[in-house]
Structures are given as structure tokens and as C-alpha cells.
Design an enzyme around this catalytic site. Structure first.
Site, PDB file in Angstrom:
ATOM      1  N   HIS A  10      25.373 -44.125 -36.595  1.00 19.05           N
ATOM      2  CA  HIS A  10      24.525 -42.933 -36.744  1.00 19.05           C
ATOM      3  C   HIS A  10      25.047 -42.120 -37.920  1.00 19.05           C
ATOM      4  O   HIS A  10      25.916 -41.265 -37.778  1.00 19.05           O
ATOM      5  CB  HIS A  10      24.547 -42.117 -35.438  1.00 19.05           C
ATOM      6  N   HIS A  12      23.357 -40.626 -41.710  1.00 20.48           N
ATOM      7  CA  HIS A  12      22.224 -40.504 -42.643  1.00 20.48           C
ATOM      8  C   HIS A  12      22.789 -40.546 -44.056  1.00 20.48           C
ATOM      9  O   HIS A  12      23.636 -39.706 -44.399  1.00 20.48           O
ATOM     10  CB  HIS A  12      21.496 -39.182 -42.415  1.00 20.48           C
ATOM     11  N   HIS A 189      16.194 -40.593 -32.645  1.00 17.83           N
ATOM     12  CA  HIS A 189      16.903 -39.382 -32.236  1.00 17.83           C
ATOM     13  C   HIS A 189      16.132 -38.805 -31.037  1.00 17.83           C
ATOM     14  O   HIS A 189      14.908 -38.634 -31.110  1.00 17.83           O
ATOM     15  CB  HIS A 189      16.878 -38.336 -33.349  1.00 17.83           C
ATOM     16  N   GLU A 192      18.781 -34.424 -28.600  1.00 18.54           N
ATOM     17  CA  GLU A 192      19.771 -33.666 -29.389  1.00 18.54           C
ATOM     18  C   GLU A 192      19.505 -32.194 -29.081  1.00 18.54           C
ATOM     19  O   GLU A 192      20.274 -31.565 -28.362  1.00 18.54           O
ATOM     20  CB  GLU A 192      19.613 -33.964 -30.885  1.00 18.54           C
ATOM     21  N   ASP A 270      26.905 -38.599 -38.257  1.00 20.69           N
ATOM     22  CA  ASP A 270      25.598 -37.970 -38.493  1.00 20.69           C
ATOM     23  C   ASP A 270      25.418 -37.594 -39.977  1.00 20.69           C
ATOM     24  O   ASP A 270      24.797 -38.347 -40.722  1.00 20.69           O
ATOM     25  CB  ASP A 270      25.427 -36.754 -37.581  1.00 20.69           C
ATOM     26  N   ASP A 271      25.937 -36.421 -40.367  1.00 24.82           N
ATOM     27  CA  ASP A 271      25.781 -35.929 -41.747  1.00 24.82           C
ATOM     28  C   ASP A 271      27.125 -35.368 -42.206  1.00 24.82           C
ATOM     29  O   ASP A 271      27.313 -34.145 -42.274  1.00 24.82           O
ATOM     30  CB  ASP A 271      24.706 -34.837 -41.783  1.00 24.82           C
TER      31      ASP A 271
HETATM   32  N1  ADE Z   1      18.390 -35.740 -40.058  1.00 31.16           N
HETATM   33  C1  ADE Z   1      19.639 -35.714 -40.516  1.00 31.16           C
HETATM   34  N2  ADE Z   1      20.485 -35.340 -39.546  1.00 31.16           N
HETATM   35  C2  ADE Z   1      19.734 -35.122 -38.434  1.00 31.16           C
HETATM   36  C3  ADE Z   1      20.024 -34.718 -37.117  1.00 31.16           C
HETATM   37  N3  ADE Z   1      21.257 -34.443 -36.699  1.00 31.16           N
HETATM   38  N4  ADE Z   1      18.995 -34.580 -36.248  1.00 31.16           N
HETATM   39  C4  ADE Z   1      17.752 -34.844 -36.649  1.00 31.16           C
HETATM   40  N5  ADE Z   1      17.440 -35.232 -37.883  1.00 31.16           N
HETATM   41  C5  ADE Z   1      18.418 -35.361 -38.775  1.00 31.16           C
HETATM   42 ZN    ZN Z   2      21.167 -37.931 -36.993  1.00 33.25          ZN
END
Ligand code: ADE
Ligand code: ZN
Length: 331
Positions: A10, A12, A189, A192, A270-271
Site C-alpha cells: 500500500h 502511492h 481503499h 479508512e 501509504d504516502d
Molecule cells: N490517495 C493517496 N493516499 C490516500 C489515502 N490514504 N486514502 C485515500 N486516497 C489516497
Molecule cells: Zn492509500
């Protein structure tokens, strides 16, 4: 001591765009940004998912050419290698680029030309998952998927992301039906910020075999039972959950409860350019917060191998590497 061999499920690609690279790409593309690096850094304070997404999409304005996508991918793989990543299933948001006029082929070609050599260059096997933006029309996602199929993009699967609440999985049934009919794996997703009902929809209507985040599943005991008895993995992102205020602090994260209930939990970033850490930092954060044993860390890493879309013959050597790591540590 060797680092724990990891599989990341996971992440991006767009979320790995570091502030320094934003300025590098801006300079190369002749774009004058209306702020300096320090000013940009001050914007990395988020109150919820949307406040993050606003910055995440805005920062992409500097990513324009195949070379830009290739450099972004290479920068991620370099950092992932240091984190001990051995396999990655990378999310790419095509609509975050096509919606601002970047041709689909530009981003797919730039990313895939680097991914195809990730094993030989970085010791990381890789595959690509195209994620669709749920806060844009489903018809657009369907058209992008058709174009990806038409160009024979090297994808292992499709996913669903962006602003969750108010954009239920049910809206994307046609997109996921086409993906499945094409032989693509499906993830989404869900849970969340959105309710457990969205996790049910992702499972029952989109046919996902893995849920991204899914931490709100704990609010629905029947859903937890379903996830456990069907071995559906959850790709959990602890530092993301803190920075997007899904939980107050890392100590409040429900990871221990998830493990106790028998869920197949994996640890992911994630990011990472936005949330204060790559996948190794996420492992370290939960290890410190919950005093996890080497056995528990190895279980998390093994869960990610079994949750991956790797064929069986690729999983066995990774499991062996994890066992080797475990065996080198005190009981
Ligand atoms: N796009 C990038 N990160 C995300 C996240 N945590 N939740 C939903 N969309 C995303
Ligand atoms: Zn994500």
C-alpha cells in the site's frame, strides 16, 4: 543487524514525491512555484484525508514528462531498498495526471520502464496497480481502464482511492467487473474514514481480495469474523492513520487488537513523503509503541508475502529470507 525483508502493498507513487524533488522537477520544467521549500513544508499539517489530498494533487503540477515519472519511481525504489523492501505492489493514480492534461501513456511508460528493471537495479521485484479516483465520475474511471487495457499497460490489478466518505464502492461495480473480466486483481481503499459498510461493499460488490486500510472494520464484529475466516488481508498504514487523524496517536492505533482478533494485517507507508516515514519507519513506530517481538514483526512481514499477488514460487524465497532474519535474533 540485517533489516527485516519487507513486502509493501500500500504505497502511492504520487505519495513518494518529496518536497526537494518537487522543486527539482519544477526547475526542470520551467515552473515557478509561488512558495519556497520551507513554506511548502509548513503545509504538511493535515486535519483529515481531504486536507491531505488537496496538497497531494496540487503538488503533482510539476510532474509532466516520462522522465519525471521515471525519476519519481527511481527515487522511491532507492529509498525502498534502504528500507529492506524486496517486493512492492505500487499504486498509480492515472486520473491525477490525465485530468491535468498529461497523456496516460506518459505516466504508464515513465513508471513501467523503471519498474521493469527494479529487480536487477534495486533488488526489488515490483508490479503496478492502477487506482481509480472515487471522487471523480465512475464513467471516467471506466474509460481510463478501457484505455489501459487497450494499450496493454503492465498492470497486476486495479484499486480505488481518494476521498472516501460519500463515494461508496457500489458506484464502481462496472469498473471492477471489467477489471476482473480482464484478469486483473482487485483491491480498494475502504474503512479508512468511511464506515464498515464500505468494506462490505468492496468485498461483495467489487470482489476485492485485499482491503486497503480497513481499520474501521473493527466497528463491525460480523465483518471482522468474515475477514478472518476468509483470510482477507488489510493493508494498514499506521503513520498515515496518525497524520490524517484517523487515530489520535500511534499508541491509540488498533493494530494490537487487529492482530489479537486474527486479522491478516500488513504494515505499509501509504504516502511516505507526506506522513513522516517510509515502510521501515512504520514498522519501527509500531514496534516501539507496542513493544512488538521479533516473532510479531516476522508475522507482519510474512502476512505481506501471503497477501501479495506474487506466484507461489516467488513467495517461498521471501518467506525463507524472513525466517533467516528471525533466526538471527534472540528468542
Ligand atoms: N490517495 C493517496 N493516499 C490516500 C489515502 N490514504 N486514502 C485515500 N486516497 C489516497
Ligand atoms: Zn492509500
Amino acid at each position: 543487524m540485517r533489516t527485516l525483508p519487507k513486502v509493501e502493498l500500500h504505497i502511492h507513487l504520487e505519495g513518494t514525491l518529496e518536497p526537494e524533488l518537487i522543486f527539482e522537477l519544477a526547475a526542470r520544467n520551467g515552473i515557478q512555484l509561488p512558495y519556497d521549500l520551507d513554506e511548502l513544508r509548513r503545509r504538511y499539517e493535515f486535519t483529515d484525508l481531504q486536507s491531505f489530498l488537496d496538497l497531494y494533487y496540487a503538488n503533482l503540477s510539476v510532474v509532466l514528462t516520462e522522465q519525471d515519472f521515471a525519476d519519481l519511481t527511481r527515487a522511491y525504489l532507492r529509498r525502498a531498498r534502504d528500507a529492506g523492501v524486496r517486493h512492492v505492489e505500487l499504486f498509480l493514480d492515472p486520473q491525477a495526471h490525465t485530468s491535468r492534461g498529461v497523456p496516460l501513456a506518459t505516466c504508464i511508460n515513465g513508471v513501467s520502464e523503471v519498474l521493469k528493471n527494479s529487480e536487477s537495479e534495486f533488488g526489488i521485484s515490483s508490479s503496478l496497480i492502477a487506482t481509480f479516483l472515487r471522487d471523480r465520475p465512475a464513467e471516467e474511471a471506466l474509460a481510463v481502464l478501457a484505455e489501459l487495457i487497450e494499450m496493454d499497460a503492465p498492470l497486476v490489478g486495479v484499486g480505488l482511492d481518494s476521498a472516501e466518505v460519500g463515494h461508496p464502492p457500489a458506484d464502481f461495480v462496472d469498473v471492477f467487473d471489467l477489471a476482473r473480466a480482464t484478469g486483473l486483481q482487485c483491491v480498494a481503499h475502504a474503512g479508512e474514514e468511511g464506515p464498515p459498510e464500505y468494506v462490505w461493499q468492496a468485498l461483495e460488490l467489487l470482489g476485492v481480495s485485499r482491503v486497503d486500510h480497513g481499520i474501521r472494520s473493527l466497528e463491525d464484529p460480523k465483518l471482522v469474523d468474515y475477514l478472518v475466516s476468509n483470510g482477507i488481508p488489510l493493508t494498514v498504514c499506521p503513520l498515515s492513520n496518525v497524520r490524517l487523524r484517523v487515530v489520535d496517536t500511534i499508541a491509540d492505533h488498533p493494530l494490537p487488537e487487529m492482530l489479537e482478533r486474527g486479522l491478516c494485517v500488513t504494515i505499509n507507508s501509504d504516502d511516505p513523503a507526506y506522513f513522516g516515514g517510509y515502510v521501515d519507519d512504520n514498522y519501527t513506530a509500531v514496534q516501539d509503541a507496542f513493544n512488538l517481538s521479533a516473532d510479531q514483526l516476522a508475522t507482519l512481514a510474512r502476512n505481506a508475502v501471503s497477501a501479495s499477488f506474487l506466484p507461489a514460487d516467488r513467495r517461498a524465497p521471501l518467506i525463507a529470507e524472513i525466517e533467516e532474519w528471525r533466526a538471527a535474533r534472540p528468542m
